[in-house]
Design a protein around this motif. Structure first.
Motif, short mmCIF file in Angstrom:
data_model
loop_
_atom_site.label_atom_id
_atom_site.label_comp_id
_atom_site.label_asym_id
_atom_site.label_seq_id
_atom_site.Cartn_x
_atom_site.Cartn_y
_atom_site.Cartn_z
N GLU A 340 0.84 -1.21 0.00
CA GLU A 340 0.00 0.00 0.00
C GLU A 340 0.87 1.26 0.00
O GLU A 340 0.62 2.24 0.70
CB GLU A 340 -0.99 -0.02 1.17
N GLY A 343 -0.08 5.22 -0.30
CA GLY A 343 -0.80 5.86 0.79
C GLY A 343 0.09 6.78 1.59
O GLY A 343 1.23 7.07 1.21
N ASN A 385 -2.70 0.29 -2.99
CA ASN A 385 -4.03 0.46 -2.45
C ASN A 385 -4.93 0.88 -3.61
O ASN A 385 -4.47 1.51 -4.57
CB ASN A 385 -4.06 1.52 -1.35
N SER A 411 -5.21 -3.71 -2.81
CA SER A 411 -6.15 -3.87 -1.71
C SER A 411 -7.47 -3.20 -2.08
O SER A 411 -7.48 -2.07 -2.57
CB SER A 411 -5.60 -3.22 -0.43
#
Length: 521
Positions: A340, A343, A385, A411
Motif C-alpha cells: 500500500e 498511501g 491500495n 487492496s
C-alpha cells in the motif's frame, strides 16, 4: 468476454468500435463508457436508455427517487453519481469532474432526461415539462482542454439491441489466467489484545522492534528501569521477553486449519504480516510444513518516513538473514514489501511527508535486489491500495517499477459504515484500478492483496455472493484472491470476518461456485 456476472454491456460509438478489454479506460469515452465494469457500475438498462447500458432484460436497474445514493445539485432537481463526480453535483467546473458533463452537470443530466424514479444517478429528481411540438435543444459542454470529453448519448429512449453502440464481446465467460493458482487467503493474527500494530498509541523504541507504554520518557534509554512507569512498560528487554504482540485485533479467533475444517475446503495459502525486524523463517515453515502456501507482507516499521533509509540499506541485515534460511529450505513463498505504498498511513507511504515516488522506486528495487542475492526461492508482489492517499491523481502506471520484478496486487475493501454510508460493489471499488492495470501491464497476473466487506449499508451475504461472481466472470486477470478475514473493532468499525452463519454460507457457496466456474477446460 466483457461481462459482469452474465450481463453483456453496450458501449457508445465514441469508444471507437471497441467495448471492454485492455486499454478501455484510455479510449475517448473513458472508463464509464468503454469499460465493461464501468458501464455495469452505472446500472443503466438498454431497455430504458441508450449506451452506455446493460443489455440483458434481467439487468438490475436501481431507482433512486430521493438521490439517497448520489449527490443532489444545488437546485435540488438533479442527482449526480457520488463516486464519478467526487461528491459534487453541478456548479463551476462540473464538466471537468471525472464523470464529465452528462454525469456531473445539471444541464448535461437534463439533456438526457432520465428520471430518478427509473434509475440511479445520473438522473433528474424533478422533470421539467417539455411541450411536445417544440424540439429540445441539447446544451453543449464547456470546452475541456485537458480532460477527455464524455460521450453525450443521442436523444433516444432505448437501445435494447445495441444498434446505436458496440457490444462487449459476446463469448463464453473467460477463464482465469494460469500464471499462478488462484489463492484463497485468511490473514493470521497472534498474541493478545489490545492492538496497536504500529505503536501509534505508545512510544516506539529506537530499534523499531518494541513499543513502550505511552508516557515513558526513557524508552530506549539505559535508565528505563527508573522511569516512573517502570521497567515493564519502558525497557525493551523486558517487553521483548513478555512475548506480547502488538498485532492482535479482537474477533473470531480461528486458525486457518480450524476454518478449513469448519468450511470443508482448503485454503491455497495464508497471508502473514511481519515487521522486517522480526522476520522468522520458523513461523513461515509452520505453514509450509502443513502444505499451505505463504504470502508474506514485510513491514518496514519505524517512527518516521523511512523510504530513503530502506534504499540506503538500514534493514538489509534482517533481509539477508531471512533469505539465508529461505535458501536452505528451498520452498517457494511470495514476498510483499512496502505494501500500500501509494498511501500516507505507513512509514513507507509515498505521500507521507519526507517520502517521494522516486524514493519508493529506489527502496523497492533495493529490497528486491538484496533478497534475490540471498538465493531464497521468492516471488515478489507490488501491492497498491485501490486509491492513493487523498485521492492523489497520479496514474498507477507512474508507480510501476518494471516487468522484471513482480506480480501486481491491490487492496480493495467495501468500507461502508466506516468511510461512506452505502455499500459499494466490487465493480465500483476495483473497476477503475483494474482497467489501469490491464492498460499498462496486460500480461501481468494480478492479485487482490486484501479484500473484504463490512456488514453496514447493505446485505453482507449478498455482497459476498456477488463478489465471487465478479471474480469468476469479470476480473479474470486476477489469479490470487486474499480475503481478509479479521475484524478490526478497536479503532475503526470494520467487521471484515465471517461473523454470522449467513456470512459463512455465502462465502463457502460462493467459493465452490467460483471454483467450478474457473476450472480449466
Amino acid at each position: 468476454m466483457s461481462q459482469l456476472h452474465t450481463k453483456t454491456v453496450c458501449c457508445p460509438k465514441i469508444c471507437g468500435g471497441k467495448c471492454g478489454g485492455p486499454g478501455c479506460s484510455d479510449l475517448s469515452g473513458g472508463y464509464n463508457n468503454c469499460c465493461a465494469a464501468g458501464v455495469a457500475a452505472l446500472n443503466r438498462s438498454c431497455l430504458s436508455t441508450v449506451a452506455p447500458c446493460n443489455m440483458e432484460s434481467s439487468a438490475e436497474v436501481i431507482a433512486d427517487p430521493t438521490c439517497r445514493l448520489g449527490v443532489k445539485s444545488s437546485n435540488g432537481e438533479a442527482c449526480c453519481p457520488r463516486d464519478a463526480c467526487g461528491g459534487k453535483c453541478g456548479g463551476d467546473g462540473c464538466n471537468a469532474l471525472p464523470g464529465g458533463y452528462h454525469q456531473c452537470c445539471y444541464n448535461g443530466i437534463a439533456a438526457d432526461d432520465a428520471s430518478c424514479d427509473d434509475q440511479a444517478a445520473p438522473c433528474l429528481l424533478t422533470r421539467a415539462a417539455t411541450p411536445s411540438p417544440t424540439p429540445r435543444v441539447t446544451p453543449q459542454p464547456t470546452p475541456r482542454p485537458t480532460v477527455k470529453a464524455t460521450y453525450a448519448p443521442p436523444p433516444a429512449a432505448a437501445d435494447p439491441t445495441c444498434a446505436l453502440g458496440t457490444k462487449s464481446n459476446p463469448a463464453a465467460p473467460k477463464t482465469h489466467a494460469t500464471a499462478d493458482a488462484v489463492g484463497l487467503v485468511a490473514k493470521i493474527y497472534r498474541a493478545e489484545p489490545p492492538s496497536d500494530p504500529y505503536c501509534l498509541k505508545g512510544v516506539l523504541h529506537p530499534n523499531g522492534a518494541q513499543c513502550c507504554k505511552a508516557g515513558c520518557t526513557t524508552c530506549g534509554s539505559s535508565r528505563c528501569a527508573y522511569d516512573a512507569l517502570g521497567k515493564d512498560a519502558c525497557c525493551s528487554s523486558v517487553i521483548a521477553k513478555n512475548g506480547r504482540s502488538c498485532d492482535y485485533f479482537p474477533g473470531p479467533q480461528q486458525s486457518i486449519w480450524s476454518r478449513e475444517a469448519k468450511y470443508k475446503m482448503k485454503f491455497d495459502s495464508v497471508l502473514l504480516y511481519l515487521p522486517v525486524q522480526y522476520l522468522s523463517w520458523s513461523w513461515v515453515k509452520t505453514f509450509l510444513d502443513k502444505g499451505t502456501g505463504v504470502q508474506l507482507v514485510i513491514e518496514f516499521i519505524d517512527n518516521y518516513s523511512n523510504l530513503s533509509d530502506v534504499a540506503a540499506g538500514k534493514y538489509d541485515g534482517y533481509l539477508k538473514k531471512f533469505g539465508a534460511f529461505a535458501k536452505a529450505d528451498g520452498r517457494l513463498i511470495y514476498l510483499r514489501p512496502l505494501h500500500e505504498f501509494n498511501g500516507d498511513w505507513y512509514p513507507w507511504g509515498i505521500f507521507r511527508e519526507g517520502n517521494s515516488l522516486d524514493a519508493f522506486k529506489a527502496a523497492y528495487r533495493h529490497v528486491i535486489t538484496v533478497l534475490r542475492a540471498t538465493g531464497g526461492n521468492f516471488k515478489y508482489q507490488l501491492s497498491y491500495n485501490v486509491k492513493s492517499a487523498n485521492s492523489n491523481p497520479t496514474k498507477f502506471s507512474d508507480f510501476y517499477v518494471g516487468d522484471d520484478y513482480l506480480q501486481i496486487c491491490v487492496s480493495a475493501y467495501n468500507m461502508a459504515g466506516a468511510r461512506y454510508p452505502d455499500s459499494r460493489s466490487l465493480a465500483t471499488i476495483l473497476g477503475y484500478a483494474y482497467a489501469q492495470f490491464e492498460s499498462f501491464a496486460p500480461s501481468k497476473p494480478l492479485c487482490l492483496a486484501e479484500m473484504s466487506t463490512t456488514s453496514y449499508g447493505g446485505d453482507k451475504p449478498l455482497w459476498i455472493t456477488d463478489t465471487w461472481k465478479s471474480l469468476a466472470y469479470q476480473f479474470t486477470a486476477v489469479t490470487t484472491i486474499n480475503w481478509f478475514l479479521e475484524n478490526k473493532n478497536v479503532d475503526v468499525n470494520v467487521d471484515w470476518d465471517l461473523n454470522t452463519p449467513a456470512d459463512v454460507k455465502a462465502w463457502v457457496d460462493g467459493y465452490w461456485n467460483f471454483k467450478t466456474a474457473t476450472k480449466p477446460q
